[in-house]
Design an enzyme around this catalytic site. Structure first.
Site, PDB file in Angstrom:
ATOM      1  N   SER A  38     -11.267  -5.056   0.913  1.00 30.03           N
ATOM      2  CA  SER A  38     -11.922  -3.942   1.605  1.00 30.03           C
ATOM      3  C   SER A  38     -12.615  -3.059   0.572  1.00 30.03           C
ATOM      4  CB  SER A  38     -10.853  -3.143   2.357  1.00 30.03           C
ATOM      5  OG  SER A  38     -11.435  -2.016   2.951  1.00 30.03           O
ATOM      6  N   ALA A  39     -13.919  -2.836   0.765  1.00 28.11           N
ATOM      7  CA  ALA A  39     -14.702  -2.120  -0.257  1.00 28.11           C
ATOM      8  C   ALA A  39     -14.246  -0.673  -0.462  1.00 28.11           C
ATOM      9  CB  ALA A  39     -16.185  -2.140   0.127  1.00 28.11           C
ATOM     10  N   HIS A  40     -13.760  -0.032   0.615  1.00 33.95           N
ATOM     11  CA  HIS A  40     -13.488   1.407   0.457  1.00 33.95           C
ATOM     12  C   HIS A  40     -12.247   1.705  -0.374  1.00 33.95           C
ATOM     13  CE1 HIS A  40     -10.292   2.379   3.564  1.00 33.95           C
ATOM     14  NE2 HIS A  40     -10.684   1.223   4.047  1.00 33.95           N
ATOM     15  N   THR A  94     -25.179  -9.420  12.974  1.00 30.73           N
ATOM     16  CA  THR A  94     -26.136  -9.234  11.882  1.00 30.73           C
ATOM     17  C   THR A  94     -25.428  -8.616  10.678  1.00 30.73           C
ATOM     18  OG1 THR A  94     -27.896  -8.969  13.480  1.00 30.73           O
ATOM     19  CG2 THR A  94     -28.325  -8.119  11.268  1.00 30.73           C
ATOM     20  N   CYS A 147      -2.551   5.163   7.898  1.00 29.88           N
ATOM     21  CA  CYS A 147      -2.468   4.674   9.272  1.00 29.88           C
ATOM     22  C   CYS A 147      -1.235   5.203   9.986  1.00 29.88           C
ATOM     23  CB  CYS A 147      -2.447   3.155   9.292  1.00 29.88           C
ATOM     24  SG  CYS A 147      -3.794   2.490   8.346  1.00 29.88           S
ATOM     25  N   ASN A 167       0.802  -1.226   0.000  1.00 32.31           N
ATOM     26  CA  ASN A 167       0.000   0.000   0.000  1.00 32.31           C
ATOM     27  C   ASN A 167       0.833   1.274   0.000  1.00 32.31           C
ATOM     28  OD1 ASN A 167       0.424  -1.271   2.674  1.00 32.31           O
ATOM     29  ND2 ASN A 167      -0.344   0.675   3.441  1.00 32.31           N
TER      30      ASN A 167
END
Ligand SMILES: Cc1ncc(COP(=O)(O)O)c(C=O)c1O
Length: 382
Positions: A198-200, A236, A327, A150
């Protein structure tokens, strides 16, 4: 022009088509665990996404587990391998994302596993001979090596790594958070045991992703509670997030080739521009080599300017880039990835420019102009 967002390895703007999908799902409020009509409606939506994702990466639907994102999926692979699959050693590197590095350190401190760190050279490459000699003996092992880094964009030779893992009976986890949706991934062709998404990072929302867990690996849930996700991940289901992930993933997969072409051209434009603007510039890792790096990531090594607020100054000019990964920004320790590349890096400041399909040539120009201004404002640096 407003803000120029060139920090897409940190996160990406939401795709309008994904947003539409989320709005559609907001009215489908059923709990997929309910057996009545409302529940069944939501369950169908979730299962359709699972099937589509599985199909796209050559997996079975039963091998896809929705999670809260990449971090949870990485944690699942690492903690569950040690706890449930008798893994006693993890072979990894010091340039993994913290979502891998920190769980490994945590388990090592607790005496639950040993870690062996492969050396990375000044370019961020590993040596497969070192991996093989480690795998030749030692206890039951999980190899955890990311597909695309990354911060410096380096691509690991995942097919060769997988072959070595198979040869010596090791498990293979690859953090594919940056690669998934940008590069073709097929779990059967390469033979992964665990993958993460990861979708984002692909124009979906934050807080949703998935883990691929090869069938036959008998792991137990990390998060305990209800029987969701075939008893492997309680809680859920985030139905809106899952459908958004499905949409983002489908768009990324279908439009991958044209997006890659567009982004690669922008990246090359910025590489050439930066070389013209910044005397003595280098690039970290393989990020300036289009055939050896993830096309979305460019990690510029700016010779020390005395301005240790480079990314802040850029921000003031309306350019969003990063000094390392999201991060690590905000911490004054610098990037663990850049540091791992060796002593030479202390003479340079990292500016990571990371692209998405929504960036245009104007964005690239805006960045280069800001860089030019910065050098003009502080001629002593040149
Ligand atoms: C390589 C890599 N792994 C894991 C993650 C964590 O993913 P998430 O933000 O979905 O928890 C990231 C995000 O920055 C990443 O770049």
């Amino acid at each position: 022009m407003g803000v120029i967002f060139l920090d897409n390895a940190a996160t990406t703007p939401l795709e309008p088509r994904v947003k539409e999908e989320m709005i559609r799902m907001m009215d489908n409020f059923g709990n997929p665990s309910s057996t009545h009509l409302s529940g069944r409606g939501a369950k169908v939506e979730v299962e359709v996404v699972r099937k589509r994702i599985a199909h796209a990466i050559g997996a079975e639907p039963g091998e896809i587990f929705f999670t809260s994102g990449g971090t949870e999926a990485d944690n699942m692979a690492l903690f569950c391998s040690v706890r449930d699959l008798e893994v006693q050693r993890i072979i990894t590197t010091k340039i993994e994302h913290h979502a891998v590095g920190h769980p490994v350190e945590f388990m090592v401190k607790r005496g639950e596993v040993e870690a062996a760190y492969l050396a990375v050279d000044a370019k961020g490459d590993i040596d497969l001979n070192e991996l093989e000699s480690l795998l030749k003996d030692g206890p039951k092992t999980l190899v955890s090596l990311m597909f695309a880094n990354n911060e410096i964009g380096n691509l690991n030779p995942v097919a060769e790594i997988s072959t070595l893992c198979k040869k010596y009976g090791a498990l293979f986890h690859s953090d594919t958070v940056q690669a998934m949706g940008h590069l073709p991934i097929n779990v059967r062709e390469v033979g992964y045991d665990f993958l993460t998404c990861s979708a984002h990072k692909i124009h979906g929302p934050k807080g949703i992703g998935f883990a691929y867990v090869r069938s036959g690996l008998k792991i137990k849930p990390l998060i305990q509670g209800g029987a969701q996700e075939r008893n492997l991940r309680a809680g859920t289901e985030n139905t809106i997030g899952i459908c958004a992930l499905g949409k983002a993933f489908a768009i990324a997969t279908e439009e991958m080739a044209e997006d890659q072409k567009h982004v690669e051209a922008l990246k090359q434009y910025v590489i050439d521009g930066v070389k013209a603007v910044v005397p003595g510039v280098k690039f970290f890792g393989r990020s300036a080599e289009l055939d050896r790096s993830l096309y979305t990531v460019l990690s510029i090594a700016i010779p020390n300017t005395g301005n240790d607020m480079l990314t802040f100054t850029m921000d003031m000019k309306g350019i969003n880039v990063s000094g390392g990964s999201a991060c690590t920004s905000g911490s004054n320790q610098g990037s663990h990835v850049i540091r791992a590349l060796g002593e030479w890096t202390s003479g340079y400041q990292p500016v990571r420019v990371s692209f998405s399909k929504f960036n245009t040539k104007d964005c690239a120009e805006g960045f280069l102009n800001a860089l030019k201004e910065l050098y003009a404002e502080t001629p002593a640096h040149v």
